[in-house]
Scaffold this active site. Structure first.
Site, PDB file in Angstrom:
ATOM      1  CG  HIS A 181      -1.751  -1.197   1.392  1.00  0.00           C
ATOM      2  ND1 HIS A 181      -2.595  -1.665   0.408  1.00  0.00           N
ATOM      3  CD2 HIS A 181      -1.872  -2.070   2.427  1.00  0.00           C
ATOM      4  CE1 HIS A 181      -3.209  -2.756   0.829  1.00  0.00           C
ATOM      5  NE2 HIS A 181      -2.786  -3.023   2.056  1.00  0.00           N
ATOM      6  CD  GLU A 191      -3.384  -3.536   5.701  1.00  0.00           C
ATOM      7  OE1 GLU A 191      -4.544  -3.262   5.397  1.00  0.00           O
ATOM      8  OE2 GLU A 191      -2.693  -4.355   5.069  1.00  0.00           O
ATOM      9  CG  HIS A 217       0.816  -6.701   3.388  1.00  0.00           C
ATOM     10  ND1 HIS A 217       1.128  -5.463   2.869  1.00  0.00           N
ATOM     11  CD2 HIS A 217      -0.542  -6.753   3.379  1.00  0.00           C
ATOM     12  CE1 HIS A 217       0.024  -4.809   2.574  1.00  0.00           C
ATOM     13  NE2 HIS A 217      -1.020  -5.570   2.876  1.00  0.00           N
ATOM     14  NE  ARG A 272      -5.626  -7.714  -6.729  1.00  0.00           N
ATOM     15  CZ  ARG A 272      -6.545  -7.072  -7.437  1.00  0.00           C
ATOM     16  NH1 ARG A 272      -6.253  -6.599  -8.642  1.00  0.00           N
ATOM     17  NH2 ARG A 272      -7.767  -6.920  -6.968  1.00  0.00           N
TER      18      ARG A 272
END
Length: 329
Positions: A110, A127, A185, A205
């Site tokens: 991200h 996150e 991740h 992605r």
């Protein structure tokens, strides 16, 4: 919608938004959720985003969207640290999800808030994950192997050896992972997690195992964006395995500029209070009991996510359960 001046603050429950994902399954049913057909990977439990806004299911605001409550309540609801999110063009600062990983998620990364190619109006995405359940042998991808550069990652993508430059770690229930923007991740098959994140739906992605999506076609990859935003020198990601011995004590799992997440074990009655600084989000991990406040009470079970207004004041947790508490730092 009810006029906010006539409503005393109270804990809000929401109708989850259930989202089909190629890697999803049916495990969210264990939380009492009624799933539509198909592989359901995400339950957006508390959300206020263009791609999905949850609606209140209890009390005077039943039927109202979180965006409606945000606009009407303002800073008295979100707290002084959330004032910037309360206007007509604002957005609730966090997004709370439950994720059922019946298959491996794509290898992804991200961006942060400063990335120049963010979609208009979108935020970066930092996150954290708390593992609610994990089948024996479950793993996740968590960062690059030490010393790997942009050239190393690009070369591995070209020659089909991308998995060799990634770190694969074992997971079990109770583990937590802080995932700042820039961390490569992926959750892998057999893991059930609660996710607390910036209110963003931006994912790049890097690799998707060459598998088809729900429409039978390969899902889009974002190679250049991924290579641009990876934190090759380290993102500050941290992990913890926690065993709570003493009840009624908060243990910090993750702290970022966007949220703080703590964990505790409740036994009996625990009197607490919100502050004018921030709302509080509670996620029940296991066990059961009640959340009480001067004007009422709500029974809670695993998977329940509650939003407590900053102006709620005194409340108590009663019963025997493990809970996550999130708020603005």
């Amino acid at each position: 919608m009810t006029n906010s001046t006539t409503v005393k603050p109270y804990p809000l429950l929401f109708q989850p938004l259930l989202k089909e994902r190629v890697w999803g399954g049916r495990s969210l049913e264990q939380f009492g959720l009624e799933l539509p057909e198909g592989p359901i990977g995400e339950g957006w439990m508390i959300g206020d985003h263009p791609n999905g806004t949850t609606r209140v299911v209890n009390g005077a605001f039943a039927g109202a969207g979180l965006d409606d409550v945000r606009k009407q309540y303002g800073a008295s609801f979100f707290g002084t640290k959330g004032e910037e999110f309360t206007g007509d063009n604002g957005r609730f600062p966090l997004l709370i999800k439950l994720l059922d990983c019946n298959d491996d998620l794509s290898v992804q990364v991200h961006p942060d808030n400063g990335y120049s190619k963010l979609p208009p109006g979108e935020l970066g995405k930092t996150e954290m994950w708390y593992v609610l359940g994990a089948k024996p042998g479950s793993k996740i991808i968590y960062g690059l192997q030490p010393g790997k550069s942009r050239d190393d990652v690009a070369r591995a993508l070209q020659d089909g050896t991308i998995m060799d430059v990634l770190q694969l770690v074992d997971v079990q229930a109770g583990d937590s992972f802080y995932i700042p923007a820039g961390t490569v991740h992926a959750l892998c098959a057999g893991v059930l997690v609660a996710e607390i994140q910036q209110n963003s739906d931006t994912t790049y992605r890097l690799f998707d195992y060459n598998r088809p999506g729900l429409d039978g076609k390969p899902r889009e990859l974002h190679i250049e964006d991924s290579l641009n935003v990876i934190a090759y020198e380290g993102s500050g990601a941290t992990r913890m395995t926690t065993e709570l011995a003493a009840p009624q004590q908060w243990l910090t799992l993750a702290e970022s500029p966007y949220f703080r997440v703590e964990k505790a074990k409740v036994e009996g009655e625990w009197k607490l209070s919100t502050t004018p600084d921030s709302f509080v989000i509670l996620v029940v991990c296991d066990g059961g009991g009640e959340v009480t406040w001067p004007d009422g009470r709500i029974g809670v079970k695993p998977g329940d996510c509650l939003l407590l207004p900053a102006s709620l004041g005194d409340y108590a947790l009663e019963g025997a359960f493990t809970v996550l508490r999130s708020y603005l730092p």
